[in-house]
Write a protein that holds these residues in place. Sequence first.
Motif, PDB file in Angstrom:
ATOM      1  N   UNK A 137      14.727 -26.938  18.545  1.00 60.43           N
ATOM      2  CA  UNK A 137      14.723 -27.987  17.105  1.00 60.43           C
ATOM      3  C   UNK A 137      12.923 -27.556  17.025  1.00 60.43           C
ATOM      4  N   UNK A 138      11.820 -27.181  16.781  1.00 64.51           N
ATOM      5  CA  UNK A 138      10.249 -27.532  16.548  1.00 64.51           C
ATOM      6  C   UNK A 138      10.046 -28.625  15.822  1.00 64.51           C
ATOM      7  N   UNK A 139      10.667 -30.361  15.245  1.00 62.12           N
ATOM      8  CA  UNK A 139      10.781 -30.707  14.852  1.00 62.12           C
ATOM      9  C   UNK A 139      11.446 -31.876  15.994  1.00 62.12           C
ATOM     10  N   UNK A 140      11.510 -31.436  17.140  1.00 59.58           N
ATOM     11  CA  UNK A 140      12.050 -32.801  18.218  1.00 59.58           C
ATOM     12  C   UNK A 140      10.885 -34.068  18.928  1.00 59.58           C
ATOM     13  N   UNK A 141      11.187 -35.058  19.468  1.00 61.10           N
ATOM     14  CA  UNK A 141      10.224 -35.034  19.221  1.00 61.10           C
ATOM     15  C   UNK A 141      10.023 -36.229  20.713  1.00 61.10           C
ATOM     16  N   UNK A 142       9.448 -35.383  21.676  1.00 61.83           N
ATOM     17  CA  UNK A 142       9.182 -35.130  23.332  1.00 61.83           C
ATOM     18  C   UNK A 142       8.349 -35.502  24.092  1.00 61.83           C
ATOM     19  N   UNK A 143       8.384 -36.179  25.421  1.00 60.11           N
ATOM     20  CA  UNK A 143       7.013 -37.037  25.304  1.00 60.11           C
ATOM     21  C   UNK A 143       6.307 -36.068  25.667  1.00 60.11           C
ATOM     22  N   UNK A 144       5.998 -34.197  25.614  1.00 65.79           N
ATOM     23  CA  UNK A 144       4.960 -33.644  26.030  1.00 65.79           C
ATOM     24  C   UNK A 144       6.082 -32.656  25.892  1.00 65.79           C
ATOM     25  N   UNK A 145       4.404 -31.726  24.686  1.00 68.87           N
ATOM     26  CA  UNK A 145       4.945 -30.166  24.039  1.00 68.87           C
ATOM     27  C   UNK A 145       5.865 -29.553  25.276  1.00 68.87           C
ATOM     28  N   UNK A 146       7.024 -28.886  25.452  1.00 69.04           N
ATOM     29  CA  UNK A 146       7.292 -28.021  26.460  1.00 69.04           C
ATOM     30  C   UNK A 146       7.955 -28.560  27.401  1.00 69.04           C
ATOM     31  N   UNK A 147       8.071 -30.306  27.331  1.00 71.38           N
ATOM     32  CA  UNK A 147       8.965 -30.627  28.432  1.00 71.38           C
ATOM     33  C   UNK A 147       7.835 -30.963  29.717  1.00 71.38           C
ATOM     34  N   UNK A 148       8.632 -30.422  30.832  1.00 74.40           N
ATOM     35  CA  UNK A 148       7.943 -30.228  32.250  1.00 74.40           C
ATOM     36  C   UNK A 148       7.979 -28.907  32.218  1.00 74.40           C
ATOM     37  N   UNK A 149       8.055 -27.545  31.329  1.00 73.49           N
ATOM     38  CA  UNK A 149       7.739 -26.073  31.740  1.00 73.49           C
ATOM     39  C   UNK A 149       6.314 -25.622  32.046  1.00 73.49           C
ATOM     40  N   UNK A 150       5.288 -26.890  32.334  1.00 71.71           N
ATOM     41  CA  UNK A 150       4.079 -26.726  33.145  1.00 71.71           C
ATOM     42  C   UNK A 150       3.597 -27.366  33.942  1.00 71.71           C
TER      43      UNK A 150
END
Length: 386
Positions: free
Chosen positions: A313-326
Motif C-alpha cells: 500500500x504506497x499510501x501507507x503512513x510509516x515512521x520511515x519510508x521502507x521501514x527498517x530496510x535500510x
Amino acid sequence: MSSRKLDRGGPATGCPVTGLGDGTWQVRGYEAARQLLRSTETVQAGLGVETTSKLPQRIRRPVLYRDGPEHREDRRQTARFFTPRRVDEHYRGMVVAVVERELAKLRATGRVELSDLSFAVAIDVVSAVLGLTESRPGIRRRLERFFPEKFGKPGLTSAHGLYWLVRQNVNWLRIYLADVRPAIRARRREPRDDLITHLLGQGCIAAEVLGECLTFAAAGMVTTREFVCVAAWHLTGDPALHARYRAAAEPERLAILHEILRLEPMIARLARRTTAPLVLGEVTVPAGSRVEVLVDEANADPAAVGDEPLTLCPERTVPNPAGLSFGDGPHRCPGAHIAMLETDVLLTRLFALDGFRLEGEPRVTYRDEIGGCEIRGLVAVADPVR
C-alpha cells in the motif's frame, strides 16, 4: 493487491522482544528494533565483524565494522557523498547514462537475465561513486567470484575450509590488482571528488582502501541487484500497480518502491551486541548479549505500519519510508538515495521499451546469515532493434 512474495519462514510470535535461552535475543517489534539500532550502548555483530577483530590494530577497519566516536566522525566526513542533493545533481546523469548503455545491449539482443542487467548497472554506478574507474576488463567476473551464489566457511580445520580461505584471499588479490590499485595510483596523481580520494586524504593505506571498496560493493551492488528483481516481479505481477507506476511522477514511483522494500527487505537480519544492559520496551537485555533484528517482521508490525501489514500500500503512513530496510541509527545505509534512484531509473526505462515483458519463473534462494535473498530466472524481453 500485491502481498509479500519472499517467505523467509516462521510466523511471528507476536512478542516484540524474545530471549532464546542461549544468550541471544530476537527483536520483532518495530519500535524496539528502532530503539536497538539507535542505541549508543551496542556495537556491530555479525556480517563478519568477528573476523575483523583479528586484524592488526594498526589496520583501520571498514566503516561498517566501527562504532562510537570514530564511526560517527567517519560518517560525518563522508555524508556529503550521499546527500539527496548530491545524488540528484551529481549522480543522476551518470545513472541515466549507465542504464541507457545497458538497455542498448538489451535492445540489440532482445532478451537478458534481469539479475545480470541489474548487476551490470549496479557495478557501474557504485564504481563511479567509489572511484573505481580505471579497472581492467572483467570487473563483473571478479566480483561474482568474490560474492558467489553459494558460500563456504573459511577456516583451517578442514580441507574445504582451507580451500575457501585460499579462494577468498585470491579473490581479494584479483580485485586489488585489477581495480583498486589502478584507482589509487590515478588519484594519487590527480585527486578527484570521490570516496577513494577521500580515503587517501585520510591517510588510508592500500589494504584499507580495498576493505572499504569491498564493503561498499557488497552493500551497494549485491543488494540493489536483488531489489531490482523483486521490484520488477511485484510490478509486472500486478497490472494495476504496473500501470500506476508507469504513469506516475517520480515521487509517487519512489513511494511505491519504498513500500515494496518495506515488504521485501534485502537484508532481513541485523545484529548488535549490547555493551551495557539495554531496556527494550518491557524487557531488559543484559550486557554482552547478541541481539538480532528480524527486519521483515519488524516492518510488518501493525502497531507501526497499520492494518494489513503484508499487503503493498504506497499510501501507507510509516515512521520511515521502507521501514527498517535500510537500517536505522548510526549504521543506517548511506547509499539509500542512490539505490532508489538507480532502481527507479532502470525500471522506468526498462518498462518503456517496445514489447517489454518479463518471462520465466523466479528462483529464490536465501542466505540465512543476513536473511538475504537471490532471485534468478526472470528474463527481461523487448523488441530488438534491427
